[in-house]
Design a protein around this motif. Structure first.
Motif, PDB file in Angstrom:
ATOM      1  N   ALA A 283      -2.997  -3.696   7.588  1.00  0.00           N
ATOM      2  CA  ALA A 283      -1.840  -4.304   8.354  1.00  0.00           C
ATOM      3  C   ALA A 283      -0.716  -3.518   8.062  1.00  0.00           C
ATOM      4  O   ALA A 283      -0.002  -2.995   8.955  1.00  0.00           O
ATOM      5  N   GLU A 284      -0.616  -2.997   6.830  1.00  0.00           N
ATOM      6  CA  GLU A 284       0.664  -2.062   6.324  1.00  0.00           C
ATOM      7  C   GLU A 284       0.181  -0.591   6.855  1.00  0.00           C
ATOM      8  O   GLU A 284       1.076  -0.010   7.398  1.00  0.00           O
ATOM      9  N   THR A 285      -1.108  -0.324   7.056  1.00  0.00           N
ATOM     10  CA  THR A 285      -1.576   1.124   7.518  1.00  0.00           C
ATOM     11  C   THR A 285      -1.157   1.107   9.069  1.00  0.00           C
ATOM     12  O   THR A 285      -0.498   2.170   9.545  1.00  0.00           O
ATOM     13  N   LEU A 286      -1.445  -0.001   9.640  1.00  0.00           N
ATOM     14  CA  LEU A 286      -1.219  -0.093  11.193  1.00  0.00           C
ATOM     15  C   LEU A 286       0.371   0.139  11.536  1.00  0.00           C
ATOM     16  O   LEU A 286       0.713   0.985  12.217  1.00  0.00           O
ATOM     17  N   VAL A 287       1.266  -0.189  10.600  1.00  0.00           N
ATOM     18  CA  VAL A 287       2.621  -0.289  10.771  1.00  0.00           C
ATOM     19  C   VAL A 287       3.151   1.274  10.448  1.00  0.00           C
ATOM     20  O   VAL A 287       3.935   1.698  11.284  1.00  0.00           O
ATOM     21  N   ASP A 288       2.487   1.685   9.506  1.00  0.00           N
ATOM     22  CA  ASP A 288       3.014   3.249   9.002  1.00  0.00           C
ATOM     23  C   ASP A 288       2.190   4.174  10.033  1.00  0.00           C
ATOM     24  O   ASP A 288       2.871   4.989  10.607  1.00  0.00           O
ATOM     25  N   LEU A 289       1.126   3.835  10.712  1.00  0.00           N
ATOM     26  CA  LEU A 289       0.645   4.723  11.900  1.00  0.00           C
ATOM     27  C   LEU A 289       1.600   4.811  12.996  1.00  0.00           C
ATOM     28  O   LEU A 289       1.865   5.504  13.827  1.00  0.00           O
ATOM     29  N   ARG A 290       1.979   3.344  13.455  1.00  0.00           N
ATOM     30  CA  ARG A 290       2.892   3.091  14.553  1.00  0.00           C
ATOM     31  C   ARG A 290       4.075   3.837  14.322  1.00  0.00           C
ATOM     32  O   ARG A 290       4.663   4.392  15.365  1.00  0.00           O
TER      33      ARG A 290
END
Length: 306
Positions: A283-290
Motif C-alpha cells: 500500500a505505501e509503495t503504491l502511494v510512493d510510486l504514484r
C-alpha cells in the motif's frame, strides 16, 4: 490464498483478502507468485477502481500447475509472466503465450521488473525504427520504461537526451549514456525522434523540437493533463511532423518477454529497481510510486523469492 484488492482509499489503496485460488483456463498455467512489480498507471486505476478490478500485470514465480492444453512450461519451471490482471496474489493464472522461462541467473525480483515496462520499451523502439546515428528525445524518462528505453536506444547507437524532474532521478540515465536535462524547453534539438510520455504543455514544447519530417511518438500522459496543440503555431516550426499515438498492449507477450530475459542474461539490459520490499508494504509503495518518490521500478516479494 491471499490477494491484494482495491480499497478506493488514496492513502491505503489496497488491502489483503482471503479468496479462492484461481482456476486456470485450458491455455493457462497456475503460477505461485514470488515477486510482482506494480506500474504507475495501475496506481491511477486504484483511485476509482472498477468493482471487478484485480490488479497485477507483472509477476515472476514458479509453475505449480501446467496448462491443461499442453502448451507452455511444465511444473517446477521458473517463469516471468504478464497476465491481464490478478498478479498481486499468492497464485495467478497466466496464459502460456504470455510467459517466458527464467534462467537460474535471473532472480525473481529482477524478472518481475521486466514485463510491462520492458515490453513497452521494446515495442516503442520498434515503432521509432532504426536509431543508429539518430538524435532522440525522451520525456518522463526516470521510470521503468525510461531506463529500459535509454539503455536499449543508446546500445543501438542513438544520441539520446532524457528529460527528468531532478538530477537525482537522472543520475542512472546519465550513467547509461544519455544526456540528461530537467526541462524539455532546454533540450537542444532538432531531434529525429521524440518519445513523449508526459502530455500537458510539455508535448507541444517537445513537438517544436522535432526536425521537419521527423516523428513524435506519444506513449503516455504522466502529468495527467490533457494536451492542447495550435495548428498555426506548428506552421512556424517543424512542418510535416508525424505524431503517432502508441500503446504497448497486444498479446502474445511471451516472445518479447523471452527477448528481455535474454538481454538481461547477456548483460545488455539492467532493470533499474528503486525499491524491493515485502508485499506487506504494498500500500505505501503504491502511494510512493504514484507520487514519483521511486526511481525506476518497485518490486514486492510474496515470500520464497529466489
Amino acid at each position: 490464498m491471499q490477494r491484494l484488492i482495491p480499497t478506493g482509499e488514496a492513502a491505503r489503496p489496497v488491502a489483503f483478502a482471503d479468496v479462492a485460488q484461481p482456476v486456470p483456463e485450458p491455455g493457462e498455467a497456475l503460477i505461485k507468485v514470488e515477486a510482482f512489480a506494480p506500474n504507475r498507471g495501475e496506481t491511477f486505476l486504484l483511485e476509482r477502481p472498477r468493482p471487478d478490478l484485480l490488479p497485477g500485470k507483472d509477476i515472476a514465480g514458479l509453475v505449480v500447475q501446467a496448462a491443461a492444453d499442453g502448451s507452455g512450461p511444465g511444473i517446477g519451471t521458473r517463469v516471468v509472466g504478464h497476465p491481464a490482471q490478478g498478479g498481486w496474489a499468492e497464485y495467478a493464472a497466466v496464459p502460456t503465450h504470455s510467459l517466458a522461462v527464467l534462467p537460474d541467473g535471473i532472480d525473481s525480483a529482477r524478472a518481475a521488473a521486466l514485463p510491462l515496462a520492458g515490453i513497452t520499451a521494446l515495442r516503442l523502439l520498434r515503432t521509432a525504427g532504426s536509431l543508429a546515428g539518430r538524435r532522440v528525445l525522451l520525456t518522463g524518462a526516470s521510470g521503468g520504461v525510461g531506463h529500459y528505453v535509454t539503455e536499449l536506444a543508446v546500445g543501438a547507437g542513438a544520441e539520446l537526451t532524457a528529460v527528468t524532474a531532478t538530477p537525482e532521478r537522472g543520475a542512472r540515465l546519465a550513467e547509461l549514456g544519455a544526456k540528461v536535462v530537467h526541462d524539455v524547453a532546454v533540450a537542444a534539438g532538432p531531434f529525429d525522434v521524440v518519445l513523449e510520455s508526459t502530455g500537458g504543455p510539455d508535448l507541444a514544447v517537445a513537438l517544436s523540437k522535432v526536425r521537419p519530417g521527423g516523428l513524435l511518438v506519444w506513449f503516455g500522459q504522466a502529468s495527467r493533463t490533457p494536451v492542447s496543440l495550435d495548428f498555426f503555431h506548428l506552421l512556424g516550426g517543424p512542418e510535416q511532423v508525424t505524431i503517432q499515438h502508441f500503446h504497448y498492449a497486444g498479446a502474445p507477450y511471451g516472445p518479447d518477454l523471452s527477448a528481455l530475459v535474454s538481454l538481461v542474461e547477456q548483460g545488455r539490459l539492467h532493470p533499474e529497481i528503486g525499491r524491493v520490499a515485502d508485499w506487506a508494504h504494498t500500500a505505501e509503495t503504491l502511494v510512493d510510486l504514484r507520487e514519483r518518490r521511486i526511481r525506476g521500478k518497485a518490486v514486492l516479494l510474496t515470500g520464497g523469492a529466489r
